[in-house]
Scaffold this motif. Structure first.
Motif, short mmCIF file in Angstrom:
data_model
loop_
_atom_site.label_atom_id
_atom_site.label_comp_id
_atom_site.label_asym_id
_atom_site.label_seq_id
_atom_site.Cartn_x
_atom_site.Cartn_y
_atom_site.Cartn_z
N PRO A 1 63.17 -28.56 1.12
CA PRO A 1 63.48 -27.35 1.88
C PRO A 1 64.89 -27.33 2.47
CG PRO A 1 61.97 -28.74 3.11
CD PRO A 1 62.13 -29.35 1.76
N ILE A 2 65.44 -28.49 2.81
CA ILE A 2 66.78 -28.53 3.42
C ILE A 2 67.84 -28.18 2.38
CG2 ILE A 2 68.46 -30.00 4.58
CD1 ILE A 2 66.03 -31.38 5.91
N LYS A 3 67.73 -28.77 1.19
CA LYS A 3 68.68 -28.42 0.13
C LYS A 3 68.53 -26.96 -0.28
CE LYS A 3 69.10 -32.99 -1.98
NZ LYS A 3 68.78 -33.80 -3.18
N SER A 4 67.30 -26.49 -0.36
CA SER A 4 67.06 -25.10 -0.75
C SER A 4 67.61 -24.13 0.29
CB SER A 4 65.56 -24.86 -0.95
OG SER A 4 65.08 -25.63 -2.02
N ALA A 5 67.49 -24.49 1.58
CA ALA A 5 68.01 -23.62 2.64
C ALA A 5 69.53 -23.62 2.62
CB ALA A 5 67.50 -24.08 4.00
N THR A 6 70.14 -24.76 2.32
CA THR A 6 71.59 -24.83 2.23
C THR A 6 72.10 -23.93 1.10
OG1 THR A 6 71.51 -27.11 3.03
CG2 THR A 6 73.55 -26.40 1.97
N LYS A 7 71.36 -23.87 0.00
CA LYS A 7 71.73 -23.02 -1.12
C LYS A 7 71.25 -21.58 -0.95
CE LYS A 7 71.22 -26.78 -4.46
NZ LYS A 7 70.43 -27.24 -5.60
N VAL B 1 57.13 -32.94 5.69
CA VAL B 1 57.80 -33.36 4.46
C VAL B 1 57.38 -34.78 4.13
CG1 VAL B 1 59.80 -31.84 4.79
CG2 VAL B 1 59.87 -34.15 5.69
N ASN B 2 57.46 -35.14 2.85
CA ASN B 2 57.10 -36.50 2.44
C ASN B 2 58.28 -37.44 2.65
OD1 ASN B 2 58.83 -36.06 0.27
ND2 ASN B 2 57.20 -35.85 -1.23
N ASP B 3 58.18 -38.66 2.18
CA ASP B 3 59.23 -39.67 2.37
C ASP B 3 60.54 -39.30 1.67
OD1 ASP B 3 57.42 -41.13 3.82
OD2 ASP B 3 56.82 -42.40 2.13
N HIS B 4 60.47 -38.45 0.66
CA HIS B 4 61.66 -38.03 -0.08
C HIS B 4 62.25 -36.73 0.47
CE1 HIS B 4 60.63 -41.11 -2.97
NE2 HIS B 4 59.43 -40.58 -3.10
N GLY B 5 61.70 -36.22 1.58
CA GLY B 5 62.20 -34.99 2.18
C GLY B 5 61.73 -33.74 1.47
N GLU B 6 60.67 -33.84 0.67
CA GLU B 6 60.15 -32.69 -0.06
C GLU B 6 58.82 -32.25 0.51
OE1 GLU B 6 59.90 -34.32 -4.03
OE2 GLU B 6 61.89 -33.55 -4.54
N SER C 1 58.49 -24.22 8.98
CA SER C 1 59.67 -25.04 9.22
C SER C 1 59.29 -26.49 8.94
CB SER C 1 60.15 -24.89 10.66
OG SER C 1 61.31 -25.66 10.87
N PRO C 2 60.07 -27.19 8.12
CA PRO C 2 59.71 -28.58 7.79
C PRO C 2 59.95 -29.52 8.96
CG PRO C 2 61.79 -27.98 6.76
CD PRO C 2 61.27 -26.74 7.42
N VAL C 3 59.05 -30.48 9.13
CA VAL C 3 59.19 -31.54 10.14
C VAL C 3 58.96 -32.88 9.47
CG1 VAL C 3 58.53 -30.12 12.12
CG2 VAL C 3 56.77 -31.34 10.87
N GLN C 4 59.64 -33.90 9.96
CA GLN C 4 59.50 -35.25 9.41
C GLN C 4 58.39 -35.96 10.16
OE1 GLN C 4 61.39 -36.64 6.79
NE2 GLN C 4 59.85 -38.25 6.90
N GLY C 5 57.33 -36.35 9.48
CA GLY C 5 56.21 -37.04 10.12
C GLY C 5 55.47 -36.10 11.06
N ALA C 6 54.49 -36.63 11.72
CA ALA C 6 53.70 -35.83 12.66
C ALA C 6 54.20 -36.08 14.08
CB ALA C 6 52.22 -36.18 12.53
N ASP C 7 55.52 -36.06 14.28
CA ASP C 7 56.13 -36.31 15.58
C ASP C 7 55.84 -35.13 16.50
OD1 ASP C 7 57.51 -37.39 17.64
OD2 ASP C 7 59.50 -37.17 16.74
N LYS C 8 55.10 -35.38 17.57
CA LYS C 8 54.68 -34.32 18.49
C LYS C 8 55.87 -33.62 19.12
CE LYS C 8 51.21 -32.84 21.38
NZ LYS C 8 51.00 -31.45 21.10
N GLU C 9 56.94 -34.34 19.42
CA GLU C 9 58.11 -33.73 20.06
C GLU C 9 58.79 -32.73 19.13
OE1 GLU C 9 60.69 -36.79 21.47
OE2 GLU C 9 59.14 -37.70 22.71
#
Length: 175
Positions: A12-18, A113-118, A91-99
């Motif tokens: 999602p980050i690369k796609s949003a940049t493009k 997102v998974n470990d590869h950011g996808e 909106s993508p988030v890394q892990g289940a970080d509550k903050e």
């Protein structure tokens, strides 16, 4: 118009940049959980999705999905047509970080997102389609073969009067 099959995994980050925009379809045969809760469904789900960044620099993607399905009426047990139309904003988030999740604006649903950011678009869209289905599938009352006069609701038998176990205490109090 040519129907393009959407990717199942996307960064999602690369796609949003493009500023990527996808307009295409996903096959319902790849969505076993959705197939399990409907009587029948179209072979394809039409999807439009756009990846963007907002004023705060947050990555998000929004869009619309639609398809036709057949559901089983829980009142008369007959199949009826149901049009599924879903709008979404993730909106993508890394892990289940509550903050991270708490900091997201209310307009965005978090998606991990998974470990590869996808993200797995197929699974995310399947979840949204399932959530958009009615909790109890029913025809409109005027279209249903089961009319109010045909329905029977059981009669509740009155409960047997049991003796109060504290009646003995009442006798002791009189003395």
């Amino acid at each position: 118009m040519l129907k393009v099959k959407l990717p199942k995994m996307v960064d999602p980050i690369k796609s949003a940049t493009k500023r990527s925009e996808y307009r295409g379809v996903m096959l319902t045969c790849d969505m076993p959980r959705l197939l399990g809760v409907v009587a029948d469904i179209a072979n394809e789900v039409d999807i439009e999705v756009e990846f963007k960044k907002d004023e705060q620099g947050l990555t998000y993607f929004d869009g619309h999905m639609s398809c036709s399905a057949s559901l089983l009426c829980q009142r008369c047990n007959n199949v009826f047509a149901h049009q599924i139309n879903v709008s979404f904003c993730f909106s993508p988030v890394q892990g289940a970080d509550k903050e991270d999740i708490d900091e997201l604006p209310d307009a965005y649903e978090p998606v991990e997102v998974n470990d590869h950011g996808e993200i797995n678009l197929l699974q995310t869209f399947e979840d949204e389609l399932i959530l958009s289905l009615p909790i109890v599938a029913l025809h409109a009352e005027e279209d249903c073969k089961m009319k109010a006069d045909d329905m029977s609701f059981g009669v509740i038998e009155p409960a047997d009067e049991r003796p109060n176990p504290f009646a003995v205490l009442k006798e002791l109090k009189r003395d």
